[in-house]
Design a protein around this motif. Structure first.
Motif, PDB file in Angstrom:
ATOM      1  N   PRO A  19      -0.012 -56.608  -7.991  1.00 14.74           N
ATOM      2  CA  PRO A  19       1.254 -56.732  -8.728  1.00 14.74           C
ATOM      3  C   PRO A  19       1.482 -58.181  -9.144  1.00 14.74           C
ATOM      4  O   PRO A  19       1.232 -59.092  -8.360  1.00 14.74           O
ATOM      5  N   ARG A  50       4.285 -50.619 -15.218  1.00 16.52           N
ATOM      6  CA  ARG A  50       5.640 -50.386 -14.739  1.00 16.52           C
ATOM      7  C   ARG A  50       5.974 -51.509 -13.774  1.00 16.52           C
ATOM      8  O   ARG A  50       5.099 -52.285 -13.390  1.00 16.52           O
ATOM      9  N   LYS A  51       7.235 -51.590 -13.399  1.00 14.37           N
ATOM     10  CA  LYS A  51       7.623 -52.593 -12.415  1.00 14.37           C
ATOM     11  C   LYS A  51       7.685 -51.932 -11.046  1.00 14.37           C
ATOM     12  O   LYS A  51       8.227 -50.837 -10.907  1.00 14.37           O
ATOM     13  N   ASP A  52       7.124 -52.601 -10.056  1.00 17.36           N
ATOM     14  CA  ASP A  52       7.220 -52.049  -8.707  1.00 17.36           C
ATOM     15  C   ASP A  52       8.576 -52.413  -8.109  1.00 17.36           C
ATOM     16  O   ASP A  52       9.429 -53.008  -8.777  1.00 17.36           O
ATOM     17  N   ALA A  53       8.760 -52.051  -6.839  1.00 16.19           N
ATOM     18  CA  ALA A  53      10.049 -52.254  -6.183  1.00 16.19           C
ATOM     19  C   ALA A  53      10.492 -53.718  -6.258  1.00 16.19           C
ATOM     20  O   ALA A  53      11.675 -54.015  -6.370  1.00 16.19           O
ATOM     21  N   TYR A  57       4.875 -56.484 -12.113  1.00 18.03           N
ATOM     22  CA  TYR A  57       4.230 -55.488 -12.960  1.00 18.03           C
ATOM     23  C   TYR A  57       2.973 -54.906 -12.304  1.00 18.03           C
ATOM     24  O   TYR A  57       2.156 -55.654 -11.745  1.00 18.03           O
ATOM     25  N   VAL A  58       2.853 -53.604 -12.366  1.00 11.37           N
ATOM     26  CA  VAL A  58       1.662 -52.902 -11.877  1.00 11.37           C
ATOM     27  C   VAL A  58       1.273 -51.857 -12.924  1.00 11.37           C
ATOM     28  O   VAL A  58       2.004 -51.622 -13.878  1.00 11.37           O
TER      29      VAL A  58
ATOM     30  N   GLN B  73      -3.694 -47.038  -5.677  1.00  4.10           N
ATOM     31  CA  GLN B  73      -2.685 -48.021  -5.308  1.00  4.10           C
ATOM     32  C   GLN B  73      -1.363 -47.370  -4.935  1.00  4.10           C
ATOM     33  O   GLN B  73      -0.460 -48.024  -4.439  1.00  4.10           O
ATOM     34  N   VAL B  74      -1.231 -46.088  -5.247  1.00  5.40           N
ATOM     35  CA  VAL B  74      -0.047 -45.373  -4.795  1.00  5.40           C
ATOM     36  C   VAL B  74      -0.257 -45.049  -3.322  1.00  5.40           C
ATOM     37  O   VAL B  74      -0.950 -44.128  -2.967  1.00  5.40           O
ATOM     38  N   VAL B 101      10.182 -41.950  -8.937  1.00  3.47           N
ATOM     39  CA  VAL B 101       9.889 -43.224  -9.597  1.00  3.47           C
ATOM     40  C   VAL B 101      10.954 -43.439 -10.649  1.00  3.47           C
ATOM     41  O   VAL B 101      10.982 -42.739 -11.658  1.00  3.47           O
TER      42      VAL B 101
END
Lengths: 250, 250
Positions: A19, A50-53, A57-58, B73-74, B101
């Motif tokens: 990320p 997408r943006k992770d928590a 960006y991932v 990665q999930v 999500v």
DNA sequence: TACGGAGTTGCGCATATTGCAACAAGATCA
DNA sequence: TGATCTTGTTGCAATATGCGCAACTCCGTA
């Protein structure tokens, strides 16, 4: 040819590893952060990132969806998969299916064996031309002109003591492969992993695919794998038959 | 925000369905073919598209590779997968894992049952908010504000006689879901398919995932699925435990 | 041999993309 | 609490970048 698209592709590869915050992406591209932001927003709109928590960006879910779809469109895979699965279950080793695409061999399926170990291979990636069993077995059976083109792509990077680091050495291996009917990888990429690979023929009799069985040397030695080559070969012939091959081994 | 990148994304979606020649791509975008060509060449360089045997553009292998990587990665997926696999094997039905999500529920894993039937679901795709069991069970357990945001995304498109076509009807179903502890899909998307779904909690106790078991009504009626709900629930709790949840069902 | 369709390349123009600078929104710390 | 720093976002003017055009090549077909 298209700078912006090239940057977008670059971003996906950059974000694939871990990320990344906006600033890192901009720095990586060597552009202003506003520029990176706009590309990222477009990619995000398309679901490619997408943006992770944490707001970094991932890779996005659309990438997964397209990947799965593309995988489904590889016809050989759906025919071969049950056979590979049975092979993996019976022997407990990891099984790969490779396909010749252009001048490279690409992994199009992989079934993990028991106690699966981290292996560099991944579906969709290119196999190492000079070390991977699937790559060697497919290359060995190509017409001279095609074989040369494939060999031109080999890096001959040394990974272990047994890696082929010269074209001559690899060609000798390929000739031997063709003579005995299967390829071997004697710890050429990782010294604790070996593998044997057998050819798969399409309806016209051409070797377009290969099946490899890979094991930790600690679990099965190369000699032990050789003992089962006939079984591997019959699995490969089963796949060949499903691809429409009517002939027999010449 | 970035026109060229948006076009590139559009192209990938366009060639995803079927192989397309340059002219079709240009026409689809409404641009000159030289423009389409340059974007395609850039995408081709990045492995996002490739040319098939007939010279038509299709999705590239890098797309598959990134898709696989993104899948790995999930994190929840890798933990849950063995449990799902066992569930699918024992009961012979298809099992899904869904994840919340943003404001959507996304399928992040799927294990086919015996005699797998073509099902609309695909890993990486969004689940239908108003019909899919996983979507309903996850939504049912969200805090009111989040639940509203998810419901705002629902289309309420009618697929079958039992589809919820109004928000009120769906909300009633969600309340019932929460009361009994699992969600049901009584042929709401395809009238010959039904399913039950149970919640998965993360380390904080929040319902972030759901597990659904889906079967043809001809193979297992909704009543028959209900008989096994306790087993499904214990599988889900096993996953919850691996995600770090220490508590018990409130 | 002429024709038509599909893909590719060079070029001048203008539009889409860029960097900047200013702003907003959190963090972090005294 | 307020000051300062970090990170992300927006408006705008300059120009680099991507655009359409037209000419060309390469095929297959008549």
């Amino acid at each position: 040819m298209s700078q912006t698209v090239a940057r977008a592709i670059d971003i996906i590869g950059f974000v694939a590893h871990q990320p990344r915050p906006l600033n890192d992406v901009a720095e990586h591209l060597g552009v202003h952060k506003s520029t990176a932001l706009r590309i990222l927003q477009t990619l995000e709109g398309g679901g490619f990132v997408r943006k992770d928590a944490g707001g970094h960006y991932v890779m996005g879910f659309q990438l997964i969806a397209y990947g799965q779809l593309a995988l489904d469109q590889v016809e050989a895979r759906s025919l071969a998969h049950p056979v590979l699965q049975e092979l993996a279950e019976r022997h407990g080793h990891t099984v790969h299916l490779g396909e010749l695409v252009g001048d490279h061999i690409v992994y199009i399926d992989k079934v993990d064996g028991r106690g699966s170990v981290a292996m560099g291979s991944r579906i969709g990636l290119r196999a190492q031309t000079h070390t991977a069993g699937v790559a060697k077995v497919i290359t060995a059976y190509q017409a001279p002109a095609i074989r040369e083109r494939i060999l031109d792509q080999a890096t001959f990077e040394r990974f272990t003591d047994t890696t082929h680091t010269s074209r001559e050495s690899l060609v000798a291996d390929l000739n031997q492969t063709r003579a005995r009917g299967w390829a071997e990888d004697d710890g050429e990429h990782e010294d604790y992993i070996n593998c044997v690979a057998v050819p798969v023929r399409d309806a016209r009799g051409k070797v377009t695919h290969g099946v490899s069985v890979t094991a930790l040397t600690a679990v099965a030695s190369l000699a032990e794998l050789r003992n089962h080559v006939d079984e591997f070969r019959s699995a490969a012939q089963q796949i060949s038959a499903e691809l429409g091959w009517k002939g027999h081994t010449p």
